[in-house]
Design a protein around this motif. Structure first.
Motif, mmCIF file in Angstrom:
data_model
loop_
_atom_site.group_PDB
_atom_site.id
_atom_site.type_symbol
_atom_site.label_atom_id
_atom_site.label_comp_id
_atom_site.label_asym_id
_atom_site.label_seq_id
_atom_site.Cartn_x
_atom_site.Cartn_y
_atom_site.Cartn_z
ATOM 1 N N SER A 38 0.817 -1.217 0.000
ATOM 2 C CA SER A 38 0.000 0.000 0.000
ATOM 3 C C SER A 38 0.848 1.264 0.000
ATOM 4 O O SER A 38 0.466 2.286 -0.571
ATOM 5 C CB SER A 38 -0.934 0.014 1.210
ATOM 6 N N SER A 83 -4.037 5.125 -5.418
ATOM 7 C CA SER A 83 -4.831 3.892 -5.531
ATOM 8 C C SER A 83 -5.197 3.620 -6.989
ATOM 9 O O SER A 83 -5.167 2.470 -7.450
ATOM 10 C CB SER A 83 -6.105 3.997 -4.678
ATOM 11 N N SER A 84 -5.518 4.696 -7.732
ATOM 12 C CA SER A 84 -5.865 4.517 -9.143
ATOM 13 C C SER A 84 -4.649 4.077 -9.955
ATOM 14 O O SER A 84 -4.783 3.310 -10.917
ATOM 15 C CB SER A 84 -6.458 5.808 -9.714
ATOM 16 N N HIS A 87 -4.177 0.279 -9.447
ATOM 17 C CA HIS A 87 -5.149 -0.491 -10.225
ATOM 18 C C HIS A 87 -4.919 -0.337 -11.727
ATOM 19 O O HIS A 87 -5.066 -1.302 -12.483
ATOM 20 C CB HIS A 87 -6.567 -0.059 -9.852
ATOM 21 N N GLY A 116 -4.655 -1.245 -3.398
ATOM 22 C CA GLY A 116 -5.432 -0.165 -3.995
ATOM 23 C C GLY A 116 -6.694 0.113 -3.209
ATOM 24 O O GLY A 116 -7.054 1.274 -2.958
ATOM 25 N N ASP A 117 -7.370 -0.941 -2.791
ATOM 26 C CA ASP A 117 -8.582 -0.784 -1.978
ATOM 27 C C ASP A 117 -8.259 -0.142 -0.632
ATOM 28 O O ASP A 117 -9.006 0.718 -0.139
ATOM 29 C CB ASP A 117 -9.246 -2.147 -1.752
ATOM 30 N N LEU A 119 -5.842 1.873 0.112
ATOM 31 C CA LEU A 119 -5.510 3.279 -0.065
ATOM 32 C C LEU A 119 -6.771 4.132 -0.169
ATOM 33 O O LEU A 119 -6.831 5.251 0.352
ATOM 34 C CB LEU A 119 -4.641 3.464 -1.310
ATOM 35 N N ILE A 120 -7.790 3.608 -0.815
ATOM 36 C CA ILE A 120 -9.076 4.320 -0.876
ATOM 37 C C ILE A 120 -9.664 4.448 0.526
ATOM 38 O O ILE A 120 -10.148 5.518 0.921
ATOM 39 C CB ILE A 120 -10.057 3.593 -1.812
#
Length: 288
Positions: A38, A83-84, A87, A116-117, A119-120
Protein backbone atom coordinates in the motif's frame (compact mmCIF):
# COMPACT_ATOMS: atom_id res chain seq x y z
CA UNK A 1 0.87 38.52 0.09
CA UNK A 2 3.05 38.33 -3.01
CA UNK A 3 2.77 35.57 -5.59
CA UNK A 4 6.25 34.43 -4.60
CA UNK A 5 5.13 34.11 -0.98
CA UNK A 6 2.10 32.02 -2.02
CA UNK A 7 4.30 29.80 -4.18
CA UNK A 8 6.78 29.42 -1.32
CA UNK A 9 3.98 28.52 1.08
CA UNK A 10 2.58 25.93 -1.32
CA UNK A 11 6.06 24.43 -1.80
CA UNK A 12 6.65 24.34 1.94
CA UNK A 13 3.38 22.52 2.56
CA UNK A 14 4.05 20.03 -0.22
CA UNK A 15 7.17 19.05 1.73
CA UNK A 16 5.03 18.65 4.84
CA UNK A 17 2.64 16.53 2.80
CA UNK A 18 5.44 14.21 1.68
CA UNK A 19 6.51 13.80 5.32
CA UNK A 20 2.89 13.10 6.27
CA UNK A 21 2.53 10.40 3.62
CA UNK A 22 5.81 8.78 4.60
CA UNK A 23 4.81 8.88 8.26
CA UNK A 24 1.81 6.60 7.74
CA UNK A 25 2.39 3.79 10.20
CA UNK A 26 2.20 0.05 9.69
CA UNK A 27 -0.51 -0.17 12.36
CA UNK A 28 -2.79 2.00 10.20
CA UNK A 29 -2.92 -0.85 7.68
CA UNK A 30 -3.32 -3.46 10.43
CA UNK A 31 -0.86 -5.94 8.95
CA UNK A 32 2.57 -5.54 7.39
CA UNK A 33 1.48 -7.64 4.42
CA UNK A 34 -1.02 -4.92 3.53
CA UNK A 35 1.12 -1.98 4.64
CA UNK A 36 4.12 -2.70 2.40
CA UNK A 37 2.35 -2.83 -1.00
CA UNK A 38 0.00 0.00 0.00
CA UNK A 39 2.81 2.41 0.80
CA UNK A 40 5.30 1.43 -1.91
CA UNK A 41 4.48 4.37 -4.20
CA UNK A 42 4.14 6.79 -1.28
CA UNK A 43 7.87 6.42 -0.72
CA UNK A 44 8.53 7.67 -4.28
CA UNK A 45 6.44 10.83 -4.63
CA UNK A 46 5.30 11.82 -8.11
CA UNK A 47 4.58 15.33 -9.37
CA UNK A 48 2.11 15.95 -6.52
CA UNK A 49 -0.02 17.97 -8.94
CA UNK A 50 -3.28 17.22 -7.15
CA UNK A 51 -2.12 18.22 -3.64
CA UNK A 52 -0.54 21.31 -5.18
CA UNK A 53 -3.94 22.22 -6.62
CA UNK A 54 -5.61 21.60 -3.24
CA UNK A 55 -3.29 24.15 -1.64
CA UNK A 56 -3.53 26.64 -4.50
CA UNK A 57 -7.32 26.41 -4.61
CA UNK A 58 -7.50 27.05 -0.88
CA UNK A 59 -5.50 30.27 -1.35
CA UNK A 60 -7.90 31.41 -4.07
CA UNK A 61 -10.83 30.88 -1.70
CA UNK A 62 -9.11 32.55 1.25
CA UNK A 63 -5.70 34.16 0.83
CA UNK A 64 -5.23 34.21 4.61
CA UNK A 65 -5.91 30.52 5.19
CA UNK A 66 -3.19 28.39 6.77
CA UNK A 67 -2.36 25.65 4.30
CA UNK A 68 -1.30 23.30 7.09
CA UNK A 69 -4.98 22.78 7.95
CA UNK A 70 -5.39 21.06 4.58
CA UNK A 71 -2.46 18.64 4.84
CA UNK A 72 -4.66 15.64 5.55
CA UNK A 73 -7.14 16.69 2.85
CA UNK A 74 -4.33 16.93 0.30
CA UNK A 75 -3.03 13.56 1.54
CA UNK A 76 -6.47 12.02 1.03
CA UNK A 77 -6.55 13.29 -2.55
CA UNK A 78 -3.06 11.93 -3.22
CA UNK A 79 -3.92 8.53 -1.71
CA UNK A 80 -6.95 8.29 -3.98
CA UNK A 81 -4.74 9.13 -6.96
CA UNK A 82 -2.14 6.53 -5.96
CA UNK A 83 -4.83 3.89 -5.53
CA UNK A 84 -5.87 4.52 -9.14
CA UNK A 85 -2.25 4.12 -10.28
CA UNK A 86 -1.98 0.75 -8.56
CA UNK A 87 -5.15 -0.49 -10.22
CA UNK A 88 -4.29 1.09 -13.60
CA UNK A 89 -0.95 -0.70 -13.68
CA UNK A 90 -2.73 -4.02 -13.18
CA UNK A 91 -5.22 -3.33 -15.97
CA UNK A 92 -2.60 -1.94 -18.37
CA UNK A 93 -0.07 -4.64 -17.45
CA UNK A 94 2.52 -1.96 -16.77
CA UNK A 95 5.66 -3.25 -15.10
CA UNK A 96 7.10 -0.02 -13.68
CA UNK A 97 5.81 3.11 -11.99
CA UNK A 98 7.86 6.11 -10.87
CA UNK A 99 11.05 4.33 -11.79
CA UNK A 100 10.46 1.26 -9.63
CA UNK A 101 8.60 -2.04 -10.01
CA UNK A 102 4.82 -1.68 -10.18
CA UNK A 103 3.07 -2.85 -7.02
CA UNK A 104 1.57 -5.93 -8.69
CA UNK A 105 4.98 -6.92 -10.05
CA UNK A 106 6.75 -6.56 -6.70
CA UNK A 107 4.04 -8.01 -4.44
CA UNK A 108 1.71 -9.98 -6.70
CA UNK A 109 -1.71 -9.33 -8.20
CA UNK A 110 -3.80 -10.10 -5.11
CA UNK A 111 -1.72 -7.88 -2.85
CA UNK A 112 -1.86 -5.02 -5.36
CA UNK A 113 -5.64 -5.22 -5.66
CA UNK A 114 -6.03 -5.12 -1.90
CA UNK A 115 -3.45 -2.33 -1.58
CA UNK A 116 -5.43 -0.17 -4.00
CA UNK A 117 -8.58 -0.78 -1.98
CA UNK A 118 -6.78 -0.04 1.28
CA UNK A 119 -5.51 3.28 -0.07
CA UNK A 120 -9.08 4.32 -0.88
CA UNK A 121 -10.12 3.39 2.66
CA UNK A 122 -7.27 5.43 4.12
CA UNK A 123 -8.16 8.39 1.91
CA UNK A 124 -11.73 8.36 3.23
CA UNK A 125 -10.46 8.13 6.79
CA UNK A 126 -8.19 11.17 6.36
CA UNK A 127 -10.91 13.20 4.63
CA UNK A 128 -13.59 12.38 7.21
CA UNK A 129 -12.66 15.21 9.57
CA UNK A 130 -13.46 17.77 6.86
CA UNK A 131 -17.14 16.89 6.88
CA UNK A 132 -19.85 15.20 4.85
CA UNK A 133 -19.75 17.53 1.85
CA UNK A 134 -16.05 16.84 1.34
CA UNK A 135 -16.53 13.09 1.78
CA UNK A 136 -19.45 13.07 -0.67
CA UNK A 137 -17.43 14.97 -3.26
CA UNK A 138 -14.42 12.67 -2.94
CA UNK A 139 -16.59 9.54 -3.00
CA UNK A 140 -18.40 10.68 -6.15
CA UNK A 141 -15.07 11.51 -7.78
CA UNK A 142 -13.80 8.01 -6.98
CA UNK A 143 -16.92 6.62 -8.68
CA UNK A 144 -16.23 8.77 -11.75
CA UNK A 145 -12.67 7.46 -11.87
CA UNK A 146 -13.92 3.87 -11.75
CA UNK A 147 -16.43 4.61 -14.53
CA UNK A 148 -13.67 6.17 -16.61
CA UNK A 149 -11.43 3.14 -16.14
CA UNK A 150 -14.29 0.83 -17.11
CA UNK A 151 -15.00 2.86 -20.25
CA UNK A 152 -11.30 2.97 -21.09
CA UNK A 153 -11.02 -0.79 -20.69
CA UNK A 154 -14.04 -1.33 -22.93
CA UNK A 155 -12.80 0.99 -25.65
CA UNK A 156 -9.07 0.41 -25.59
CA UNK A 157 -7.66 1.63 -28.93
CA UNK A 158 -11.03 1.53 -30.69
CA UNK A 159 -12.14 4.84 -29.19
CA UNK A 160 -13.26 7.88 -31.12
CA UNK A 161 -11.89 11.31 -30.27
CA UNK A 162 -15.05 12.15 -28.32
CA UNK A 163 -14.92 8.86 -26.43
CA UNK A 164 -11.28 9.50 -25.55
CA UNK A 165 -12.19 12.91 -24.16
CA UNK A 166 -14.96 11.35 -22.09
CA UNK A 167 -12.46 8.87 -20.62
CA UNK A 168 -10.06 11.74 -19.88
CA UNK A 169 -12.85 13.64 -18.11
CA UNK A 170 -13.75 10.71 -15.88
CA UNK A 171 -10.36 9.12 -15.21
CA UNK A 172 -8.22 12.23 -14.81
CA UNK A 173 -10.06 15.54 -14.96
CA UNK A 174 -12.62 14.58 -12.31
CA UNK A 175 -9.96 14.21 -9.61
CA UNK A 176 -8.01 17.26 -10.79
CA UNK A 177 -11.19 19.35 -10.73
CA UNK A 178 -12.02 18.05 -7.28
CA UNK A 179 -8.49 18.77 -6.07
CA UNK A 180 -8.70 22.41 -7.16
CA UNK A 181 -12.16 22.94 -5.66
CA UNK A 182 -12.19 20.75 -2.54
CA UNK A 183 -11.08 23.53 -0.16
CA UNK A 184 -13.95 25.63 -1.53
CA UNK A 185 -16.34 22.74 -0.90
CA UNK A 186 -15.06 22.55 2.68
CA UNK A 187 -15.45 26.32 3.12
CA UNK A 188 -18.91 26.27 1.47
CA UNK A 189 -17.58 28.93 -0.90
CA UNK A 190 -19.56 30.19 -3.88
CA UNK A 191 -16.39 29.66 -5.94
CA UNK A 192 -16.55 25.85 -5.64
CA UNK A 193 -18.31 25.24 -8.96
CA UNK A 194 -16.09 27.65 -10.88
CA UNK A 195 -12.91 26.16 -9.43
CA UNK A 196 -14.12 22.67 -10.32
CA UNK A 197 -14.77 23.69 -13.93
CA UNK A 198 -11.36 25.36 -14.18
CA UNK A 199 -9.62 22.31 -12.74
CA UNK A 200 -11.69 19.97 -14.89
CA UNK A 201 -10.69 21.66 -18.16
CA UNK A 202 -7.10 21.94 -16.95
CA UNK A 203 -7.24 18.21 -16.17
CA UNK A 204 -8.33 17.25 -19.68
CA UNK A 205 -5.48 19.32 -21.10
CA UNK A 206 -3.08 17.69 -18.64
CA UNK A 207 -4.14 14.20 -19.74
CA UNK A 208 -3.75 15.09 -23.42
CA UNK A 209 -0.28 16.48 -22.70
CA UNK A 210 0.76 13.29 -20.91
CA UNK A 211 -0.56 11.12 -23.73
CA UNK A 212 1.16 13.18 -26.43
CA UNK A 213 4.48 12.96 -24.58
CA UNK A 214 4.00 9.21 -24.05
CA UNK A 215 3.23 8.74 -27.73
CA UNK A 216 6.24 10.72 -28.92
CA UNK A 217 8.50 8.81 -26.52
CA UNK A 218 7.29 5.53 -28.01
CA UNK A 219 5.55 4.21 -24.90
CA UNK A 220 2.57 2.99 -26.93
CA UNK A 221 4.57 0.53 -28.95
CA UNK A 222 3.98 -2.49 -26.71
CA UNK A 223 0.23 -2.22 -27.24
CA UNK A 224 -0.68 -2.49 -23.58
CA UNK A 225 -1.26 1.18 -22.76
CA UNK A 226 -4.83 2.42 -22.63
CA UNK A 227 -6.51 4.69 -25.18
CA UNK A 228 -4.23 7.40 -26.52
CA UNK A 229 -5.42 10.58 -28.19
CA UNK A 230 -2.73 10.57 -30.87
CA UNK A 231 -3.28 6.95 -31.90
CA UNK A 232 -7.03 7.60 -32.06
CA UNK A 233 -6.70 10.72 -34.20
CA UNK A 234 -4.07 9.12 -36.42
CA UNK A 235 -6.69 6.64 -37.68
CA UNK A 236 -8.49 9.52 -39.36
CA UNK A 237 -5.51 11.56 -40.56
CA UNK A 238 -2.82 11.00 -43.10
CA UNK A 239 0.19 11.37 -40.86
CA UNK A 240 1.40 11.19 -37.30
CA UNK A 241 2.35 14.87 -37.57
CA UNK A 242 -1.24 15.84 -38.34
CA UNK A 243 -2.45 13.71 -35.45
CA UNK A 244 -0.06 15.34 -32.98
CA UNK A 245 -1.07 18.77 -34.28
CA UNK A 246 -4.73 17.96 -33.62
CA UNK A 247 -3.91 16.75 -30.10
CA UNK A 248 -2.03 20.01 -29.47
CA UNK A 249 -5.07 21.97 -30.68
CA UNK A 250 -7.25 20.12 -28.19
CA UNK A 251 -4.75 20.63 -25.38
CA UNK A 252 -4.63 24.36 -26.07
CA UNK A 253 -8.41 24.57 -26.37
CA UNK A 254 -9.00 23.20 -22.87
CA UNK A 255 -6.21 25.33 -21.37
CA UNK A 256 -7.77 28.41 -23.00
CA UNK A 257 -11.14 27.57 -21.45
CA UNK A 258 -9.58 27.08 -18.02
CA UNK A 259 -7.55 30.29 -18.19
CA UNK A 260 -10.52 32.35 -19.40
CA UNK A 261 -12.66 31.26 -16.47
CA UNK A 262 -9.78 31.66 -14.01
CA UNK A 263 -9.15 35.22 -15.19
CA UNK A 264 -12.81 36.03 -14.54
CA UNK A 265 -12.42 35.28 -10.83
CA UNK A 266 -11.39 37.96 -8.39
CA UNK A 267 -7.70 38.52 -8.96
CA UNK A 268 -5.41 37.16 -6.29
CA UNK A 269 -2.01 35.53 -6.06
CA UNK A 270 -3.46 32.03 -6.11
CA UNK A 271 -4.92 32.67 -9.57
CA UNK A 272 -1.52 33.88 -10.75
CA UNK A 273 0.06 30.68 -9.49
CA UNK A 274 -2.56 28.59 -11.30
CA UNK A 275 -1.76 30.47 -14.52
CA UNK A 276 1.85 29.30 -14.11
CA UNK A 277 0.65 25.70 -13.90
CA UNK A 278 -1.51 26.13 -17.01
CA UNK A 279 1.42 27.44 -19.03
CA UNK A 280 3.43 24.38 -18.03
CA UNK A 281 0.63 22.08 -19.23
CA UNK A 282 0.07 23.96 -22.51
CA UNK A 283 1.79 22.23 -25.42
CA UNK A 284 3.57 24.62 -27.82
CA UNK A 285 2.10 24.73 -31.31
CA UNK A 286 5.42 23.75 -32.90
CA UNK A 287 5.82 20.66 -30.71
CA UNK A 288 4.73 18.34 -33.52
Amino acid sequence: MSQYTVQSEVSSNLKKLVRRLKSIDESEFITRKLYEPSTLLLKVPGKLLRPMLVFTGSKIVDKDTRLSKFIDLAAAIELLHVSSLVHDDIIDRSTTRRGIKAVHVKYGLNSALLAGDALISKAIQLAAKYGNKVINKIAYTAMEMCAGEMLDTALRNNATENAYLRVAELKSASLIGTSFSIAAVYAKSSMADALYRIGHNFGIAFQIRDDVLDFLEGEEQDGVKSTNIVSIIRKHRSSTKEAVERAIQLNNKFIDIAEKEASALQKNKGIGLFMQYSQFVRLPNDYA
